[in-house]
Design an enzyme around this catalytic site. Structure first.
Site, PDB file in Angstrom:
ATOM      1  N   LEU A  38      31.748 -36.948  19.072  1.00 53.17           N
ATOM      2  CA  LEU A  38      30.675 -36.994  20.069  1.00 53.17           C
ATOM      3  C   LEU A  38      31.115 -37.692  21.345  1.00 53.17           C
ATOM      4  CD1 LEU A  38      27.710 -37.962  17.700  1.00 53.17           C
ATOM      5  CD2 LEU A  38      28.173 -35.705  18.674  1.00 53.17           C
ATOM      6  N   GLY A  41      32.354 -44.952  22.117  1.00 49.28           N
ATOM      7  CA  GLY A  41      31.403 -46.052  22.217  1.00 49.28           C
ATOM      8  C   GLY A  41      32.166 -47.342  22.423  1.00 49.28           C
ATOM      9  N   TYR A  43      34.375 -50.129  21.509  1.00 45.60           N
ATOM     10  CA  TYR A  43      35.394 -50.415  20.502  1.00 45.60           C
ATOM     11  C   TYR A  43      35.862 -49.213  19.692  1.00 45.60           C
ATOM     12  CZ  TYR A  43      33.417 -54.954  21.554  1.00 45.60           C
ATOM     13  OH  TYR A  43      32.923 -56.038  22.212  1.00 45.60           O
ATOM     14  N   VAL A  46      33.038 -42.082  18.334  1.00 45.43           N
ATOM     15  CA  VAL A  46      31.816 -41.775  17.580  1.00 45.43           C
ATOM     16  C   VAL A  46      31.849 -40.309  17.154  1.00 45.43           C
ATOM     17  CG1 VAL A  46      29.295 -41.812  17.589  1.00 45.43           C
ATOM     18  CG2 VAL A  46      30.559 -43.495  18.937  1.00 45.43           C
ATOM     19  N   ASP A 151      23.749 -55.224  27.593  1.00 40.23           N
ATOM     20  CA  ASP A 151      24.400 -54.062  28.219  1.00 40.23           C
ATOM     21  C   ASP A 151      23.411 -52.902  28.319  1.00 40.23           C
ATOM     22  OD1 ASP A 151      26.463 -52.836  29.520  1.00 40.23           O
ATOM     23  OD2 ASP A 151      27.571 -52.273  27.721  1.00 40.23           O
TER      24      ASP A 151
END
Length: 491
Positions: A38, A41, A43, A46, A151
């Site tokens: 996808l 993200g 770290y 995904v 964030d």
């Protein structure tokens, strides 16, 4: 389109609440079918996957263990403690080879940022109000649990297929405790950061409210304030400039403008909390999530159309390659009488007779290109793509710039000496303050250019000082973590 959605996401046999102990002892491939990547993200990468037992679609974040494990554990811990329809759910995690697999709720419509980018359209006030209402409920829940997200931005607000907004990506989220009521580290994404976060004077939950106000402008205009200038310059401007507002205020209602104004109060003690903002007329009058379904359907149709176009292009390429293979049956090349060489230049051969070809430099690029790497701008269109696998570390994203500039400084010491000379020559002049640029009129073009050139070395020096200050605060924390780990191992 509904048929496509049903085909891609069949109704689960039962709702997945949490992974069973038995499931967690198995290899993740035995429990899930990984379908596609996808994106990236905090770290890690995904992926979309299906839980075999229940048939439910989930998202799996795969994080290399050489990443900052402490930050990853913190993210898992925060998600484990959350149980809200407005916060992405956590199901469990696995260790697989060198990766940690974090299994989370799947939000099929992607982020609000995706919604804007793929459709190439900003959102209307009604759509923004509906998204912000769910987001505020998520923030109210987090803040009640004494957690700061840190964030908040359109890219971290996810939508499911029904249009419900959920907070995601807790890579920098922090827990507030009685003994540590305020943070004093610079963490987050620069354009969305509250002034008190940048100034490192300590902050609490209302730092998320400032970021929400910036996100509201982002949804309305397609990008946050200061997005057109360098992030480092934005860091110096946000605490000193008045609160940002819309580029064209006349396009927006008084209610929306007032909502953003209440979010973007520079003094955190006077800034509204999530619970108060949920009572704001702009949010109270928000329409149901059903108004977002047309947008989501529109986005999915665009993505599907791109995939179909891409598949047609691939099929066409396969057909052309197949035709070339059929035509290419020549293995012996008849040379002319004057040509006794066995290695021939490509330009002298027909298309169907390529056995051993010597390419000159002009033909190499045009005739031997086999793997094409798409540019980063065509995110949605490529099937085979080179994806950057760099992992975001446990530091503000803008601090990567510091490290890059440090490397450049070492590699370009000569240019740095020139820059230092410019800096020294500019020590005797004063930067115009508070918009008073009258003095500039008396300067020559050469003088203006020289002084403009001296600004960048000054900025680099200030940036380096910030980096060193951040490192000085960060290192004792890392040392304390290592000490605790060693103590735990001994006992």
């Amino acid at each position: 389109m509904e048929e496509v959605q049903r085909r891609q996401h069949p109704h689960p046999r039962r709702s997945l609440k949490k992974l069973s102990e038995d499931s967690l002892t198995k290899q993740p491939e035995e429990v899930f079918d990984v379908l596609e990547k996808l994106g990236e993200g905090s770290y890690g990468s995904v992926f979309k996957a299906i839980h075999k037992e229940s048939g439910q679609v989930v998202a799996i974040k795969q994080v290399p263990v050489e990443s900052d494990l402490q930050e990853i554990i913190k993210e898992i811990s925060i998600m484990q403690q959350c149980d809200s329809p407005h916060v992405v759910k956590y199901y469990g995690s696995y260790f697989k080879n060198t990766d940690l697999w974090i299994v989370m709720e799947y939000c099929g419509a992607g982020s609000v940022s995706d919604l804007i980018r793929i459709r190439n359209k900003t959102l209307t006030e009604d759509e923004i109000a509906t998204i912000l209402q769910s987001t505020l409920k998520g923030l109210e829940y987090l803040h009640f649990m004494r957690k700061i997200h840190r964030d908040i931005k359109a890219g971290n607000i996810l939508l499911n297929n029904e249009g419900h907004a959920k907070l995601a990506d807790f890579g920098v989220a922090g827990q507030l405790t009685d003994t540590m009521a305020k943070r004093n580290t610079v963490i987050g994404t620069p354009f969305w950061m509250a002034p008190e976060v940048i100034q490192e004077i300590g902050y609490n939950c209302v730092a998320d409210i400032w970021s929400l106000g910036i996100s509201a402008i982002e949804m309305a205009e397609g990008k946050p304030p200061y997005a057109d200038i360098h992030p480092m310059r934005a860091i110096f401007m946000i605490p000193t400039n008045p609160p940002p507002t819309f580029r064209k205020p006349e396009l927006w209602t008084d209610e929306f403008t007032d909502f953003v104004k209440q979010c973007l109060v520079k003094n955190p003690e006077q800034r509204a909390a999530a619970t108060q903002l949920l009572q704001h007329p702009f949010i109270k009058n928000a329409k149901p999530v059903s108004i977002l379904r047309d947008l989501i359907t529109d986005m999915m149709e665009i993505k599907l159309k791109r995939q179909e176009e891409q598949q047609r292009d691939l099929d066409q390429d396969d057909e052309e390659n197949s035709e070339e293979d059929d035509m290419d049956s020549g293995t012996m090349v008849r040379a002319s009488a004057e040509d006794t060489g066995t290695m021939r230049a490509a330009s002298t051969l027909s298309d169907g007779a390529r056995t051993m070809i010597e390419h000159d430099s002009s033909t190499l690029d045009s005739q031997m290109g086999t793997m094409v790497i798409n540019s980063g701008e065509d995110e949605e269109d490529g099937t085979m793509k080179r994806k950057e696998e760099t992992i975001q570390q446990s530091k503000p994203s803008f601090l990567e710039y510091f490290e890059q500039k440090e490397k450049e400084n070492q590699a370009n010491s000569h240019s740095n000496r020139n820059a230092q000379a410019l800096q020294n020559s500019s020590d005797n002049w004063k930067v115009p303050q508070d918009g008073d640029f009258e003095s500039l009129k008396s300067w020559s073009v050469e003088e203006l250019q020289r002084r403009l050139a001296s600004l960048d070395p000054t900025m680099e020096q200030e940036i380096e000082e910030i980096r060193q200050r951040y490192q000085a605060k960060r290192q004792p924390i890392l040392d304390a973590i290592d000490a605790k780990k060693r103590w735990q191992q001994n006992f």
